[in-house]
Scaffold this motif. Structure first.
Motif, mmCIF file in Angstrom:
data_model
loop_
_atom_site.group_PDB
_atom_site.id
_atom_site.type_symbol
_atom_site.label_atom_id
_atom_site.label_comp_id
_atom_site.label_asym_id
_atom_site.label_seq_id
_atom_site.Cartn_x
_atom_site.Cartn_y
_atom_site.Cartn_z
ATOM 1 N N SER A 33 0.848 -1.176 0.000
ATOM 2 C CA SER A 33 0.000 0.000 0.000
ATOM 3 C C SER A 33 0.898 1.245 0.000
ATOM 4 O O SER A 33 1.903 1.268 0.721
ATOM 5 N N ASN A 34 0.549 2.234 -0.812
ATOM 6 C CA ASN A 34 1.291 3.494 -0.868
ATOM 7 C C ASN A 34 2.563 3.442 -1.735
ATOM 8 O O ASN A 34 3.300 4.422 -1.830
ATOM 9 N N LYS A 37 0.961 2.420 -6.955
ATOM 10 C CA LYS A 37 0.290 1.660 -8.020
ATOM 11 C C LYS A 37 -0.683 2.545 -8.814
ATOM 12 O O LYS A 37 -0.635 2.581 -10.042
ATOM 13 N N SER A 38 -1.554 3.234 -8.089
ATOM 14 C CA SER A 38 -2.543 4.073 -8.773
ATOM 15 C C SER A 38 -1.869 5.237 -9.493
ATOM 16 O O SER A 38 -2.276 5.614 -10.598
ATOM 17 N N SER A 39 -0.817 5.766 -8.885
ATOM 18 C CA SER A 39 -0.072 6.869 -9.525
ATOM 19 C C SER A 39 0.590 6.411 -10.822
ATOM 20 O O SER A 39 0.609 7.155 -11.811
ATOM 21 N N GLY A 57 -3.860 2.530 1.832
ATOM 22 C CA GLY A 57 -5.192 1.930 1.925
ATOM 23 C C GLY A 57 -6.221 2.655 1.080
ATOM 24 O O GLY A 57 -7.415 2.540 1.303
ATOM 25 N N LYS A 58 -5.778 3.413 0.078
ATOM 26 C CA LYS A 58 -6.710 4.200 -0.750
ATOM 27 C C LYS A 58 -7.513 3.287 -1.685
ATOM 28 O O LYS A 58 -8.734 3.342 -1.701
ATOM 29 N N THR A 59 -6.833 2.477 -2.463
ATOM 30 C CA THR A 59 -7.530 1.580 -3.392
ATOM 31 C C THR A 59 -8.049 0.380 -2.615
ATOM 32 O O THR A 59 -7.290 -0.248 -1.878
ATOM 33 N N ASP A 145 12.420 9.272 -8.622
ATOM 34 C CA ASP A 145 12.737 10.703 -8.445
ATOM 35 C C ASP A 145 13.180 11.028 -7.019
ATOM 36 O O ASP A 145 13.754 12.088 -6.771
ATOM 37 N N SER A 178 6.582 8.134 -11.400
ATOM 38 C CA SER A 178 5.330 8.683 -11.909
ATOM 39 C C SER A 178 5.383 10.203 -11.892
ATOM 40 O O SER A 178 4.704 10.875 -12.656
#
Ligand code: GTP
Ligand code: MG
Length: 204
Positions: A33-34, A37-39, A57-59, A145, A178
């Motif tokens: 988590s964190n 992945k979504s980024s 824990g967002k997704t 980065d 990302s």
């Protein structure tokens, strides 16, 4: 060189059997988590389609995105979320492991790890599980980065060096950011190649 010109959220669910018809090449993002992945999904698509957060824990579910009308990217909830309850963890495990082993069109899983960190037990164990379950995967180092550019390759090879103690064959890997859009082209090229193989196979 393949570009993503269309990315569309399709559906979100907890059951692999309710996922979209498995008739297109599919790729899924998994990892702590964190880890980003979504980024990474958003960066690849050049569009903010997935929700991201500074809080882990967002997704929460299996999220399907249709790309270029032709293949799927899947954003998954991460593991290792400290605040998750025992029940949450069990539910996550069933949902994710069923999806990863039962989805027939899942061609490759992207296992993300933060490039800044030393190899973590939880990631190594998850990779072992993937290998034992016969789920094809490659590694993606995220947040490049955050460290000096000259150190990224060293960090990645150090990680693999550590894996060598346990693994006969090391997974292919990509270094990404990302934030700076590092590694997007290599990743798209990789996907394009697998898509082409998939098409050739379906034609025969
Ligand atoms: P879950 O959905 O909780 O499993 O997390 P996730 O893996 O989807 O992480 P998400 O993409 O939401 O990103 C988590 C945090 O890391 C956010 O604050 C992002 O802005 C940040 N982040 C993600 N990728 C990068 C990156 O390449 N560079 C930097 N500097 N920050 C990043
Ligand atoms: Mg997410």
């Amino acid at each position: 060189m393949m570009q993503i010109h269309q990315a569309e959220f399709l559906l979100s669910n907890t059951d692999y059997q309710k996922c979209p018809t498995p008739d297109k090449p599919e790729y899924a993002f998994i990892g702590r988590s964190n880890v980003g992945k979504s980024s990474l999904l958003n960066a690849l698509c050049n569009k903010k389609v997935a929700h991201t957060s500074q809080q882990p824990g967002k997704t929460r579910y299996i999220n399907h995105y249709l790309i270029n009308q032709h293949w799927y990217l899947v954003d998954l909830p991460g593991y290792g979320w400290a605040r998750a309850s025992k029940t949450d963890r069990k539910e996550w495990e069933t949902m994710i492991k069923d999806y990863l082993t039962q989805r027939p069109n899942l061609l490759c899983v992207f296992l993300l790890v933060d490039i800044r960190h030393e190899p973590q037990k939880i990631d190594l164990e998850f990779m072992e599980w993937l290998a034992e379950a016969g789920v094809p995967f490659v590694m993606i180092f995220t947040k490049a980065d955050k460290i000096a550019k000259t150190k990224t390759k060293y960090k990645a090879s150090q990680y693999q060096q550590k894996m060598k103690e346990q693994w006969e064959e090391l997974p292919q890997y990509f270094i990404t950011s990302s934030e700076n859009k590092v590694g997007m082209d290599s990743l798209l090229e990789f996907i394009e190649q697998i898509n082409l193989n998939f098409e050739q196979k379906s034609e025969n």
